[in-house]
Scaffold this active site. Structure first.
Site, PDB file in Angstrom:
ATOM      1  N   ASP A 109     -28.038   4.913  54.943  1.00 25.24           N
ATOM      2  CA  ASP A 109     -27.045   5.949  54.635  1.00 25.24           C
ATOM      3  C   ASP A 109     -26.995   6.056  53.116  1.00 25.24           C
ATOM      4  O   ASP A 109     -26.414   5.203  52.440  1.00 25.24           O
ATOM      5  CB  ASP A 109     -25.681   5.560  55.203  1.00 25.24           C
ATOM      6  CG  ASP A 109     -24.576   6.538  54.814  1.00 25.24           C
ATOM      7  OD1 ASP A 109     -24.898   7.604  54.244  1.00 25.24           O
ATOM      8  OD2 ASP A 109     -23.396   6.235  55.083  1.00 25.24           O
TER       9      ASP A 109
ATOM     10  N   GLU B 274     -26.120  13.349  59.071  1.00 20.80           N
ATOM     11  CA  GLU B 274     -25.150  12.258  59.106  1.00 20.80           C
ATOM     12  C   GLU B 274     -24.253  12.283  60.348  1.00 20.80           C
ATOM     13  O   GLU B 274     -24.065  11.239  60.985  1.00 20.80           O
ATOM     14  CB  GLU B 274     -24.310  12.281  57.824  1.00 20.80           C
ATOM     15  CG  GLU B 274     -25.122  11.855  56.589  1.00 20.80           C
ATOM     16  CD  GLU B 274     -24.467  12.215  55.275  1.00 20.80           C
ATOM     17  OE1 GLU B 274     -23.358  12.792  55.307  1.00 20.80           O
ATOM     18  OE2 GLU B 274     -25.055  11.947  54.216  1.00 20.80           O
TER      19      GLU B 274
ATOM     20  N   LYS C 269     -25.799  12.511  44.258  1.00 29.70           N
ATOM     21  CA  LYS C 269     -26.181  13.190  45.497  1.00 29.70           C
ATOM     22  C   LYS C 269     -25.730  14.652  45.492  1.00 29.70           C
ATOM     23  O   LYS C 269     -26.380  15.516  46.064  1.00 29.70           O
ATOM     24  CB  LYS C 269     -25.573  12.446  46.690  1.00 29.70           C
ATOM     25  CG  LYS C 269     -25.914  13.024  48.057  1.00 29.70           C
ATOM     26  CD  LYS C 269     -25.330  12.147  49.144  1.00 29.70           C
ATOM     27  CE  LYS C 269     -25.562  12.722  50.528  1.00 29.70           C
ATOM     28  NZ  LYS C 269     -25.008  11.854  51.588  1.00 29.70           N
TER      29      LYS C 269
ATOM     30  N   ASP D 147     -17.029  14.385  59.735  1.00 30.50           N
ATOM     31  CA  ASP D 147     -17.606  13.529  58.693  1.00 30.50           C
ATOM     32  C   ASP D 147     -17.113  13.985  57.321  1.00 30.50           C
ATOM     33  O   ASP D 147     -17.602  14.964  56.763  1.00 30.50           O
ATOM     34  CB  ASP D 147     -19.133  13.597  58.774  1.00 30.50           C
ATOM     35  CG  ASP D 147     -19.814  12.645  57.794  1.00 30.50           C
ATOM     36  OD1 ASP D 147     -19.103  12.011  56.996  1.00 30.50           O
ATOM     37  OD2 ASP D 147     -21.052  12.546  57.832  1.00 30.50           O
TER      38      ASP D 147
END
Length: 618
Positions: free
Chosen positions: A10, A174, A71, A199
């Protein structure tokens, strides 16, 4: 343990972690200090980069050398990130191909670092943790990304792995990975269940609706993503920014509006904001104290009620995505059997309360929201290497894909929420006599015209033998692999000429663009379809006129004058519709246009028959 294991990673905005799935099931691998989470923070300096907790904890001392939240920059152009860049202590600049990069300032000078390099160092650290824990070399990994990462962002993730000798064998969304972790141990149960995976992480938000089927009708558990939605610029970082903006505005009001905040102070403020947010997940209030200098100290108590007020607009944005995904799936909140929470931001009581109220049921929180994605990635890795055969996963496309056709229309070959891996083929032809090259323009979006969609890439099919317009047979194929990466190929079937491209656009979709694409596809659906239909009629009518004119010139003397007159009158009428379409397609009566074309097609049948007969006699 396999001598060549595949680990699950992850790669998060705030924290990252690595996991493995073996006979005992999936588990997160711990570092030498017994910690699971590796902060996604990298400090650059004269020696090797420092990754993780040490880099995070020294960020105030080295504010312009320490990079976090990289990210959010991956696969994006520098010009897209002006608002985000203003809140960062480091400078976001244009790097290769205009992509967002970071200017790192050290005692040795300035250097530009790409987000992929930052991510690569984090992946390298995770690789080392896995190798130490497993006692073997790790070369392969399944890595997760937000569901709304586009091709550029997914490719950037692959590049980051390649930099540290890590082959990313599969990229998994994800929320989908979380569902795999949630489904562990369900084999043998019968029936199906609809799961909403909410999420809410540090940098992104995703919501996915999945169908989980088990029992005698399927071998093991079958996970199928029905629909997905999200926002690549919505996460815990944005709440941190809201806290920082509150604090800085109060500091300026108390100590002077001209007060500046150097990079070291911005790093400190970020740590204070993050710490306060975490504390208020379990406390009703927390104390903030920031020393600006020897004489000026800012103090205040931040309450959970204040934090909830700051968080409310962000939470409402997540719920807007939830409404959209339910609409896409064709269901209501009452049809959801289970709600799974993923991401550290879901620990906030205001988030859990809003989710429970929206779906009408308490969310499932048995699994650690920080670890569940990595555990799911490890399960997917076990499926790939064959050690888990009781699970099967299907993911979906977030937006439709197609190519440009004559007149600026878009021919959609793969529709939004299509299950991947997937492929589609469609036949096209040329629009100009003697055309030897054809441009293939690949687009992404929900609208009907090129000008309203996102360009993903272009390539040319060259060397087609010159033929009359409409005669070449060009087969275009779109293939989306299991990682969500698009490959487009074209072949002219008569000559065998081929060309292809793997689409790697130069920048990614912003959250605003995704929202605009989806919103405008509904708002303009009727007008877009009308214009698309008129464009198609105009192209086909022009070809009809060309062929009928050629046939009529060939056999005019052999036809009844009344027939010639009728055909020419209908050709003139059709030219009038074409001229109007060229001026303004919105003003054309598409039904009348179609009737005029159909009338000419029927009236010209004797012309074509006479032309064919003449050809046979010659």
């Amino acid at each position: 343990m396999s001598p060549d294991p595949i680990v699950g990673i992850d790669l998060g905005t705030t924290n990252s972690l690595v996991a493995i799935c073996d006979d005992a099931g999936p588990r997160v691998l711990l570092d030498a200090e017994g910690m699971a989470l590796v902060p996604s923070v990298v400090r650059f300096g004269p020696a090797s980069p420092i990754v993780g907790r040490e880099a995070r904890d020294s960020a105030v001392e080295f504010p312009r050398e320490t990079i976090y939240s990289a990210k959010r920059l991956m696969g994006r152009s520098a010009t897209e990130l002006d608002d985000l860049a203003r809140a960062l202590p480091y400078a976001v600049v244009a790097g290769p191909r205009g992509l967002a990069s970071v200017e790192v300032v050290t005692e040795q000078g300035r250097t530009v670092v790409t987000p992929q390099e930052v991510a690569g160092h984090v992946l390298g650290t995770l690789k080392s943790i896995a190798e130490r824990a497993l006692g073997t070399t790790v070369r392969r990994a399944v890595v997760t990304v937000p569901a709304y990462f586009d091709d550029a962002q997914r490719q950037a993730t692959r590049d980051a792995g390649r930099m540290v000798g890590l082959e990313i064998v599969r990229i998994v969304n994800e929320p989908t990975a979380a569902s795999l972790a949630y489904g562990i141990g369900r084999s043998g149960a019968k029936g199906s269940e609809r799961i909403a995976v909410y999420d809410f992480g540090g940098g992104t938000f995703d919501i996915s609706i999945l169908e989980l089927s088990s029992g005698s009708d399927v071998e093991g558990d079958l996970f199928q993503v029905i629909a997905t939605a999200g926002d690549t610029a919505l996460g815990g970082d944005d709440l941190d920014r809201a806290i920082i903006e509150l604090v800085t505005s109060e500091i300026r009001a108390e100590f002077g509006v001209t007060l500046e905040f150097p990079p070291s102070t911005m790093q400190a403020l970020r740590r204070f904001a993050e710490g306060a947010k975490i504390a208020l997940s379990t406390q009703d209030a927390t104390r903030l104290e920031i020393a600006l200098d020897e004489k000026r100290i800012y103090r205040r108590t931040l309450t959970r009620a204040e934090l909830d007020t700051l968080a409310a607009p962000l939470v409402q944005r997540t719920l807007a995505c939830c409404r959209r995904v339910l609409s896409d799936a064709g269901i209501t909140a009452k049809d959801i059997d289970r709600v799974v929470l993923v991401g550290g931001s879901t620990r906030m009581p205001v988030v859990r309360s809003a989710v429970e109220q929206f779906f009408g049921r308490a969310p499932y929180t048995a699994l650690d929201p920080d670890q569940v994605v990595a555990l799911g990635a490890a399960v997917q890795a076990a499926i790939i290497d064959g050690s888990r055969r009781d699970l099967l996963l299907f993911d979906v496309l977030p937006l439709s894909l197609g190519i440009e056709t004559v007149g600026g229309a878009v021919a959609k070959l793969l529709m939004r929420n299509a299950t991947i891996p997937t492929r589609a083929k469609e036949m096209f032809s040329t629009s100009v006599d003697g055309q030897t090259n054809v441009k293939i323009h690949v687009l992404q979006g929900e609208r009907e015209l090129v000008q309203h969609c996102r360009s993903l890439g272009q390539f040319e099919l060259r060397g087609i033998p010159p033929m009359p317009a409409g005669i070449p047979q060009i087969e275009v194929e779109l293939l989306v692999d299991q990682n969500g990466v698009l490959e487009v190929s074209a072949v002219e079937r008569r000559s065998g000429k081929r060309a292809s491209i793997q689409v790697v656009p130069s920048y990614g979709l912003t959250a605003a663009e995704v929202d605009r694409i989806e919103r405008e596809s509904f708002l303009h659906a009727k007008s877009d379809m009308h214009i698309h239909r008129v464009i198609d009629l105009r192209v086909n009518a022009s070809l009809d006129l060309q062929w009928i004119s050629m046939a009529l010139a060939r056999v005019r003397d052999r036809l009844e004058p009344s027939l010639v007159q009728e055909v020419e009158a209908k050709m003139s009428e059709l030219r009038g519709f074409i001229a109007l379409a060229d001026q303004d397609a919105t003003e054309v009566d598409a039904d009348a246009f179609y009737r005029a074309k159909d009338a000419l097609d029927r009236a010209s049948v004797p012309v074509h028959e006479a032309s064919i007969t003449a050809s046979l006699r010659e």
